[in-house]
Motif scaffolding. Sequence first.
Motif, short mmCIF file in Angstrom:
data_model
loop_
_atom_site.label_atom_id
_atom_site.label_comp_id
_atom_site.label_asym_id
_atom_site.label_seq_id
_atom_site.Cartn_x
_atom_site.Cartn_y
_atom_site.Cartn_z
N ASN A 70 -34.78 8.58 7.31
CA ASN A 70 -34.14 9.28 6.19
C ASN A 70 -35.13 9.77 5.15
O ASN A 70 -34.91 9.70 3.95
CB ASN A 70 -33.06 8.41 5.54
CG ASN A 70 -31.87 9.26 5.09
OD1 ASN A 70 -31.74 10.42 5.50
ND2 ASN A 70 -31.02 8.68 4.28
N THR A 71 -36.26 10.26 5.64
CA THR A 71 -37.25 11.07 4.92
C THR A 71 -38.20 10.29 4.03
O THR A 71 -39.41 10.43 4.16
CB THR A 71 -36.57 12.19 4.09
OG1 THR A 71 -35.73 12.95 4.95
CG2 THR A 71 -37.61 13.11 3.48
N ASN A 75 -37.61 3.85 2.88
CA ASN A 75 -36.63 3.82 3.97
C ASN A 75 -37.35 3.74 5.31
O ASN A 75 -38.16 4.59 5.63
CB ASN A 75 -35.75 5.06 3.92
CG ASN A 75 -34.63 4.93 2.92
OD1 ASN A 75 -34.68 4.09 2.03
ND2 ASN A 75 -33.63 5.78 3.04
N ASP A 102 -31.62 0.27 9.59
CA ASP A 102 -32.23 1.12 8.56
C ASP A 102 -32.21 0.35 7.25
O ASP A 102 -31.14 -0.05 6.78
CB ASP A 102 -31.44 2.43 8.46
CG ASP A 102 -32.01 3.39 7.41
OD1 ASP A 102 -32.75 2.97 6.51
OD2 ASP A 102 -31.68 4.59 7.51
N TYR A 140 -30.05 13.56 8.64
CA TYR A 140 -30.75 12.28 8.70
C TYR A 140 -32.11 12.52 9.35
O TYR A 140 -32.21 13.10 10.44
CB TYR A 140 -29.92 11.30 9.52
CG TYR A 140 -30.44 9.89 9.57
CD1 TYR A 140 -30.16 8.99 8.55
CD2 TYR A 140 -31.18 9.44 10.66
CE1 TYR A 140 -30.60 7.67 8.61
CE2 TYR A 140 -31.62 8.13 10.73
CZ TYR A 140 -31.34 7.26 9.70
OH TYR A 140 -31.78 5.96 9.77
N HIS A 205 -34.49 16.47 11.89
CA HIS A 205 -33.31 16.10 11.12
C HIS A 205 -32.10 16.17 12.05
O HIS A 205 -31.94 17.14 12.80
CB HIS A 205 -33.11 17.03 9.92
CG HIS A 205 -34.08 16.77 8.81
ND1 HIS A 205 -35.42 17.09 8.88
CD2 HIS A 205 -33.90 16.20 7.59
CE1 HIS A 205 -36.02 16.75 7.75
NE2 HIS A 205 -35.12 16.22 6.96
#
Length: 259
Positions: A70-71, A75, A102, A140, A205
């Motif tokens: 999630n970039t 995370n 996650d 995502y 993504h």
Amino acid sequence: KTIERPAELCRGPEAKGEVGHFLLMNAEIKAVISAADYAYAFSSSGGNILDLARTADNYDGFTHFYTLLNTYWPNQAHYTNVEVLQDGGDGKLAVIRATGYDLGAPNIQVVTDYQLGLHDRFVTIVTTLSNRSEQAVRDYAVGDAVQWGVTDNFAPGVGYELLNVNRSFPWVAAQGDQISYGYATDAESFDSMNHSTWTDSYVRHITLSPHQPFVFRRFLSVGTGSVASAVEVLLSMKHIPLGTIEGFLRQGGTNARIR
């Protein structure tokens, strides 16, 4: 296998594995994967690659590899269990499996398999994401943090000047005095953020639909100290034709040949 003796560990300036961690090894390369409760540096858990060496000299110059989700850091994949899934004793794949979630979205299950074939000069990392909620998770991002250690990272079309270079590449490598490394994915290219000592990749993504697993693969290769020796493994795996360039250098002004 689970590492039982210090003699099974890597040596070198970046070696940090311990007894109780996990070992993947064949005649070509060896990798140490941390136990679940060993959170190193920027990682929130274990289940990540700590050491990466050629079996012949057992020299590790690699710092760390872990999966970003999630970039934005922090995370990441947070693992609660690491185990030997297949020991490779039958000549097939040896597999270490890390299972968790996650860190920023516990409803997303993460299962990562670190795979090594009998003659591989690369570790294959296969991550499966499963959305256990009833709503789709959109836009995502999936990728990795690769910390290159005592090697200098290099990318095609740019070279070694990667400080603050953010762009797409088909692969990124790193060169050291005794060892080199390469990173690629199962896509033609990946977005990346780069510094002098690390590469953060963003493979793609995606939309995570409820209860529909998504799988992505990456590859970490080990070379003998040159970019070419690490990258040729990745290119051959993707069936990209390889060639050899031969020549010599001449000194500017005098045109004298440089050996």
